[in-house]
Motif scaffolding. Structure first.
Motif, PDB file in Angstrom:
ATOM      1  N   SER A  58       0.839  -1.216   0.000  1.00  0.00           N
ATOM      2  CA  SER A  58       0.000   0.000   0.000  1.00  0.00           C
ATOM      3  C   SER A  58       0.864   1.252   0.000  1.00  0.00           C
ATOM      4  N   ASP A  63      -5.853  -0.841  -4.641  1.00  0.00           N
ATOM      5  CA  ASP A  63      -5.266  -1.392  -3.416  1.00  0.00           C
ATOM      6  C   ASP A  63      -6.239  -2.364  -2.759  1.00  0.00           C
ATOM      7  N   GLU A  64      -6.026  -3.630  -2.965  1.00  0.00           N
ATOM      8  CA  GLU A  64      -6.880  -4.697  -2.424  1.00  0.00           C
ATOM      9  C   GLU A  64      -8.360  -4.387  -2.597  1.00  0.00           C
TER      10      GLU A  64
HETATM   11 MG    MG Z   1      -2.070  -2.767   2.136  1.00  0.00          MG
END
Ligand code: MG
Ligand code: ADP
Length: 258
Positions: free
Chosen positions: A49, A179-180
């Protein structure tokens, strides 16, 4: 399919980033070519991240070089300290990138349509009637044409995430960072979001995606990057990294998914 052109969209070199005494990125290199889909995998805490956030200036790096579409965003001085462009230039360059987060981050007090047209109107100074056709086209693309007047609280997690994708696309970015995007979703809702991202890949949109969805990575990625402890341990074609990893740390990480 790998990109036919060698246009480099993101060129990050020797990125270092610490939070206080905690070194999080320890010399990361990342290149992303036009139309390439790069999937970043790695354990929690490995710096994925932070890397994405550094690419679009949500975090500042300590040392390293980042170019976006051949324009430098930040580069080292002679002392290997990162020096950024002016705020104005940073803003302009980072507008080329759209980002989708794990927790959607939709504006709760705005309808789906308002969420999508907000940034083009305030940041790009587009007129409402100018952006509406694109907004509706994007809602169609993510399969939510019938939801434009709904509020986020009235949507499922998968629908919220598809709105977040449409909202990012409304700024007409050249690069999408994820991000995810499915990590906060119930398992039965991840498929619709992954499908939406797969459609974007087929549209040749350049994407950098942090995900634990190995099946998606295998099917959609042009390149898989494995991060551990703030470094890129190995990277390559999905079949090489996911099926025949060379590094013991990659093997150990992947063994959790079998
Ligand atoms: Mg992360
Ligand atoms: P990942 O996304 O791979 O799980 P992160 O980039 O979120 O990893 O985090 C890497 C490390 O940096 C973790 O130890 C995390 O606690 C730390 N970290 C991330 N953001 C911050 C912050 N804003 N302040 C302090 N530490 C942070």
């Amino acid at each position: 399919m790998p990109a036919m052109t060698t246009d480099i969209m993101i060129d990050a070199q020797q990125i270092y980033k610490a939070f206080g005494n905690l070194a999080v990125l320890k010399g990361v290199d990342l290149k992303v070519a036009k139309s390439e889909v790069v999937v970043i995998i790695g354990s929690s805490g490995s710096g994925k991240s932070t890397l994405l956030r550094c690419l679009n200036n949500l975090e500042k790096i300590d040392s390293g070089n980042i170019s976006i579409e051949n324009e430098w965003l930040v580069k080292n001085n002679d002392l290997k300290q990162a020096v950024y462009q002016s705020e104005r230039e940073i803003k302009r360059i980072c507008t080329k990138m759209g980002m989708v987060f794990q927790h959607f981050n939709l504006f709760p007090h705005m309808t789906v349509l308002q969420n999508i047209i907000e940034a083009p109107m305030t940041v790009k100074k587009m007129k409402r009637e100018e952006i509406l056709p694109l907004a509706r086209e994007l809602l169609k693309k993510v399969g939510l044409s019938n939801k434009e007047d709904s509020y986020p609280s009235q949507l499922s997690g998968g629908q919220k995430q598809r709105v977040a994708i449409a909202r990012a696309l409304a700024m007409q970015p050249d690069i999408m960072l994820f991000d995810e995007p499915t990590s906060a979703l119930d398992p039965e809702l991840t498929g619709e979001v992954l499908k939406t991202m797969q459609n974007l890949a087929e549209d040749k949109i350049t994407m950098v995606i942090v995900t634990h969805e190995m099946g998606f990575a295998r099917a959609v990625a042009d390149k898989v990057v494995f991060m551990d402890g703030g470094i890129v341990v190995e990277q390559g074609k999905p079949e090489d990294i996911l099926i025949n990893p060379q590094h013991p740390r990659t093997c150990a990480f992947l063994s959790r998914f079998i």
